[in-house]
Design an enzyme around this catalytic site. Structure first.
Site, PDB file in Angstrom:
ATOM      1  N   GLU A 156      36.119  89.346  43.957  1.00  0.00           N
ATOM      2  CA  GLU A 156      36.873  90.449  44.600  1.00  0.00           C
ATOM      3  C   GLU A 156      36.939  90.051  46.164  1.00  0.00           C
ATOM      4  O   GLU A 156      36.067  89.617  46.818  1.00  0.00           O
ATOM      5  CB  GLU A 156      36.369  91.679  44.446  1.00  0.00           C
ATOM      6  CG  GLU A 156      36.624  92.786  45.266  1.00  0.00           C
ATOM      7  CD  GLU A 156      35.886  94.312  44.857  1.00  0.00           C
ATOM      8  OE1 GLU A 156      35.711  94.512  44.111  1.00  0.00           O
ATOM      9  OE2 GLU A 156      35.757  95.118  46.227  1.00  0.00           O
ATOM     10  N   ASP A 199      72.439  86.782  40.840  1.00  0.00           N
ATOM     11  CA  ASP A 199      73.012  87.191  39.591  1.00  0.00           C
ATOM     12  C   ASP A 199      71.883  88.026  39.092  1.00  0.00           C
ATOM     13  O   ASP A 199      70.635  87.387  38.719  1.00  0.00           O
ATOM     14  CB  ASP A 199      73.263  86.300  38.468  1.00  0.00           C
ATOM     15  CG  ASP A 199      73.440  86.723  37.169  1.00  0.00           C
ATOM     16  OD1 ASP A 199      73.462  87.851  36.880  1.00  0.00           O
ATOM     17  OD2 ASP A 199      73.725  85.835  36.196  1.00  0.00           O
ATOM     18  N   GLU A 210      41.302  97.058  46.348  1.00  0.00           N
ATOM     19  CA  GLU A 210      40.213  96.165  46.148  1.00  0.00           C
ATOM     20  C   GLU A 210      40.851  95.426  44.987  1.00  0.00           C
ATOM     21  O   GLU A 210      40.412  95.814  43.756  1.00  0.00           O
ATOM     22  CB  GLU A 210      39.186  96.850  46.015  1.00  0.00           C
ATOM     23  CG  GLU A 210      38.640  97.549  47.361  1.00  0.00           C
ATOM     24  CD  GLU A 210      37.413  98.329  47.115  1.00  0.00           C
ATOM     25  OE1 GLU A 210      37.027  98.453  46.078  1.00  0.00           O
ATOM     26  OE2 GLU A 210      36.719  98.806  48.076  1.00  0.00           O
ATOM     27  N   GLU A 216      39.242 107.175  46.984  1.00  0.00           N
ATOM     28  CA  GLU A 216      39.354 105.801  46.284  1.00  0.00           C
ATOM     29  C   GLU A 216      39.649 106.247  44.897  1.00  0.00           C
ATOM     30  O   GLU A 216      38.994 106.819  44.151  1.00  0.00           O
ATOM     31  CB  GLU A 216      37.860 105.215  46.164  1.00  0.00           C
ATOM     32  CG  GLU A 216      37.969 103.891  45.549  1.00  0.00           C
ATOM     33  CD  GLU A 216      36.525 103.359  45.451  1.00  0.00           C
ATOM     34  OE1 GLU A 216      36.378 101.964  45.045  1.00  0.00           O
ATOM     35  OE2 GLU A 216      35.626 104.058  46.056  1.00  0.00           O
ATOM     36  N   ARG A 248      30.083 106.431  40.801  1.00  0.00           N
ATOM     37  CA  ARG A 248      31.190 105.499  40.604  1.00  0.00           C
ATOM     38  C   ARG A 248      31.746 105.663  39.225  1.00  0.00           C
ATOM     39  O   ARG A 248      32.419 104.583  38.790  1.00  0.00           O
ATOM     40  CB  ARG A 248      30.737 104.303  40.852  1.00  0.00           C
ATOM     41  CG  ARG A 248      30.584 103.906  42.332  1.00  0.00           C
ATOM     42  CD  ARG A 248      29.905 102.769  42.840  1.00  0.00           C
ATOM     43  NE  ARG A 248      29.594 102.706  44.014  1.00  0.00           N
ATOM     44  CZ  ARG A 248      30.355 102.040  45.198  1.00  0.00           C
ATOM     45  NH1 ARG A 248      31.583 101.500  44.881  1.00  0.00           N
ATOM     46  NH2 ARG A 248      30.136 102.010  46.387  1.00  0.00           N
ATOM     47  N   GLU A 275      32.048  89.254  41.711  1.00  0.00           N
ATOM     48  CA  GLU A 275      31.880  90.590  40.850  1.00  0.00           C
ATOM     49  C   GLU A 275      30.660  90.350  39.811  1.00  0.00           C
ATOM     50  O   GLU A 275      30.128  89.583  39.566  1.00  0.00           O
ATOM     51  CB  GLU A 275      33.302  91.047  40.534  1.00  0.00           C
ATOM     52  CG  GLU A 275      33.707  92.267  41.385  1.00  0.00           C
ATOM     53  CD  GLU A 275      33.134  93.256  41.319  1.00  0.00           C
ATOM     54  OE1 GLU A 275      32.448  93.772  40.387  1.00  0.00           O
ATOM     55  OE2 GLU A 275      33.343  94.068  42.250  1.00  0.00           O
ATOM     56  N   HIS A 281      40.876  99.036  42.633  1.00  0.00           N
ATOM     57  CA  HIS A 281      40.454 100.496  43.354  1.00  0.00           C
ATOM     58  C   HIS A 281      41.513 100.557  44.702  1.00  0.00           C
ATOM     59  O   HIS A 281      41.237  99.673  45.473  1.00  0.00           O
ATOM     60  CB  HIS A 281      38.782 100.465  43.739  1.00  0.00           C
ATOM     61  CG  HIS A 281      38.018 100.045  42.615  1.00  0.00           C
ATOM     62  ND1 HIS A 281      36.671  99.873  42.723  1.00  0.00           N
ATOM     63  CD2 HIS A 281      38.321 100.246  41.458  1.00  0.00           C
ATOM     64  CE1 HIS A 281      36.380 100.001  41.675  1.00  0.00           C
ATOM     65  NE2 HIS A 281      37.130  99.888  40.707  1.00  0.00           N
ATOM     66  N   GLU A 308      40.273  92.642  41.949  1.00  0.00           N
ATOM     67  CA  GLU A 308      39.204  91.712  41.303  1.00  0.00           C
ATOM     68  C   GLU A 308      40.213  90.828  40.543  1.00  0.00           C
ATOM     69  O   GLU A 308      41.320  91.052  40.160  1.00  0.00           O
ATOM     70  CB  GLU A 308      38.354  92.655  40.381  1.00  0.00           C
ATOM     71  CG  GLU A 308      37.651  93.717  41.169  1.00  0.00           C
ATOM     72  CD  GLU A 308      36.795  94.357  40.375  1.00  0.00           C
ATOM     73  OE1 GLU A 308      36.103  95.130  40.684  1.00  0.00           O
ATOM     74  OE2 GLU A 308      37.224  94.667  38.909  1.00  0.00           O
ATOM     75  N   ARG A 330      40.197 104.857  41.289  1.00  0.00           N
ATOM     76  CA  ARG A 330      39.638 103.626  40.819  1.00  0.00           C
ATOM     77  C   ARG A 330      40.187 103.296  39.397  1.00  0.00           C
ATOM     78  O   ARG A 330      39.676 102.304  39.109  1.00  0.00           O
ATOM     79  CB  ARG A 330      37.961 103.978  40.681  1.00  0.00           C
ATOM     80  CG  ARG A 330      37.498 104.509  42.200  1.00  0.00           C
ATOM     81  CD  ARG A 330      35.910 104.870  41.797  1.00  0.00           C
ATOM     82  NE  ARG A 330      34.978 104.066  41.019  1.00  0.00           N
ATOM     83  CZ  ARG A 330      34.459 102.915  41.332  1.00  0.00           C
ATOM     84  NH1 ARG A 330      34.578 102.723  42.825  1.00  0.00           N
ATOM     85  NH2 ARG A 330      33.694 102.162  40.659  1.00  0.00           N
TER      86      ARG A 330
END
Length: 442
Positions: free
Chosen positions: A191, A53, A131, A331, A311, A184, A240, A133, A333
């Site tokens: 991570e 259902d 990645e 990447e 970054r 981290e 990321h 975390e 982020r």
């Protein structure tokens, strides 16, 4: 152990005296759903699927059209490592079908399958490497850390190393390759990075990773959360997402003659994500709490830009290493680990492919710290910001033809409606902050 066919599944279930086989799928928000099938019912389940259902599943059918079929995929068969080895329990991911056997448009996994098929028609395969975390806390009732460790700390500051080890062992037992893990920046934040894989396979692995981490933590008396920002004043948890496109064995993102070693396809892909970033944010960052992470000063990217080593940029291109052409990638982020990976991966790919199809130009990279730039400097550099709240993100996604086309009308409408309800509930909530700051003076 890798099953490829229905016969393989039936054979190993009999040989290992399996007690139950869980059928896994997700609702629109990416919350894992499952029901268990006994071995006696498995053969029929593999041939015809198992009915259920769907009217009580978020984003699925209305009550008058609630009959759904979960059709398991044999190649996703794996044992659950947190269950007893004697008479073990296994799982398979399922496609959700209509009673007539057609794909159900409300199935998030089918959204990503459609995108993968679209890429295949262009001769492309998408690879993702997220990645994720997470925080390890004393319990689910309060965000109380179990350590005071920081980035790359070891014992005695990092008290989660045994947990990470056991999570990795469990993931490996399920055929999921792990690249590395570490403590981290924030207390009790960790991570574990997965080895990249094809987009649909990686979405399945992401769902598996989240429940494995929670179950292994539970066995050790802890609570793992993928909530983006559980602790005030500390960094939040991101996801990321490294991504690339291949033509067969050739990385379509690599160009040895380019100064950044990026092909024109890679550049247009980056430009596509940048141009549509505000539109896809509601899907990649789907909770009210997600926007407590997306603020300046806590390493989360809030400005729409790209760079190689910077970054603070939303998109980073890891520096090229000679002989590592296959590792050329981008990447992204800003997403967080509480998203629905099927939908999030799909809209990322849609934005990138839109950039490729329409040959979007890529601006120059921003290598300086964007957080240190004032508003005028960012404006001169053409840097805009991601939405600052779920409400703002919803305003953007509602206007997005790209997201609607990718998700399909059914999921798009259900998702937006659900998020509007969440925002309204949050908007009328009176928080501790308001009581502490306004009650004494007003």
């Amino acid at each position: 152990m890798q099953c490829k066919t229905k016969h393989d599944v039936l054979k190993i279930v009999k040989e290992r005296d399996v007690s139950f086989i869980q059928f896994w799928f997700t609702d629109v928000l990416g919350i894992l759903k499952s029901f268990a099938v006994t071995p006696s019912e498995l053969e029929e389940g593999l041939e015809e699927g198992m009915g259920f259902d769907g009217s009580s599943i978020e984003g699925f059918a209305r009550i008058e059209e609630s009959d759904m079929i979960a059709m398991p995929e044999p190649d996703t068969f794996q044992f659950l490592p947190w269950r007893p080895q004697d008479r073990p329990v296994a799982r398979m991911f399922c496609d959700i079908l209509q009673p007539d056997g057609t794909h159900y448009e409300g199935d998030p996994r089918y959204v990503l399958k459609r995108m993968v098929k679209k890429l295949a028609e262009k001769g492309l395969t998408a690879y993702m490497g997220p990645e994720l975390e997470f925080f390890c806390l004393e319990s689910h009732t309060a965000p109380t850390p179990i350590d005071k460790g920081g980035y790359f700390d070891n014992r005695p500051l990092d008290m989660g190393s045994d947990l990470r080890r056991d999570i990795i062992f469990a993931l490996q037992d399920m055929g999921i390759r792990v690249e590395y893990s570490h403590h981290e920046v924030a207390p009790s934040q960790h991570e574990i990075d997965l080895r990249f894989d094809e987009a649909l396979v990686m979405a399945d692995k992401t769902m598996t990773y989240r429940i494995v981490a929670k179950e292994i933590a539970r066995k050790q008396g802890f609570y793992v959360t993928f909530m983006p920002k559980p602790i005030f004043g500390e960094n939040g948890s991101g996801m990321h997402v490294h991504q690339s496109l291949f033509r067969g064995d050739i990385n379509a993102f690599y160009d040895p003659k380019d100064r950044y070693h990026l092909s024109s396809m890679a550049k247009s892909y980056i430009a596509g994500i940048m141009r549509h970033a505000r539109e896809v944010t509601a899907v990649a960052n789907q909770w009210v709490n997600s926007y407590k992470r997306l603020v300046p000063g806590y390493e989360a990217p809030v400005y729409i830009s790209w760079a190689r080593r910077n970054r603070s940029a939303m998109i980073r291109v890891p520096m090229y290493k000679p002989g590592k052409e296959l590792a050329t990638r981008i990447e992204f982020r800003s997403p967080d680990p509480a998203c629905n990976p099927y939908l999030a991966f799909a809209v990322m790919l849609a934005a990138g492919i839109k950039g490729i199809d329409e040959n979007y130009p890529l601006p120059e990279p921003i290598e300086e710290d964007i957080y240190e730039m004032d508003g005028a400097a960012r404006e001169r550099a053409g840097i805009t910001s991601l939405p600052g709240s779920l409400f703002e993100a919803l305003q953007e996604v509602e206007k997005s033809a790209l997201v609607r086309d990718t998700l399909g009308d059914h999921i798009f409408d259900k998702f937006v409606a659900n998020k509007k309800i969440e925002w309204d509930r949050y908007r009328v909530h009176v928080s501790r902050y308001e009581i502490e700051h306004y009650l004494p003076i007003l």
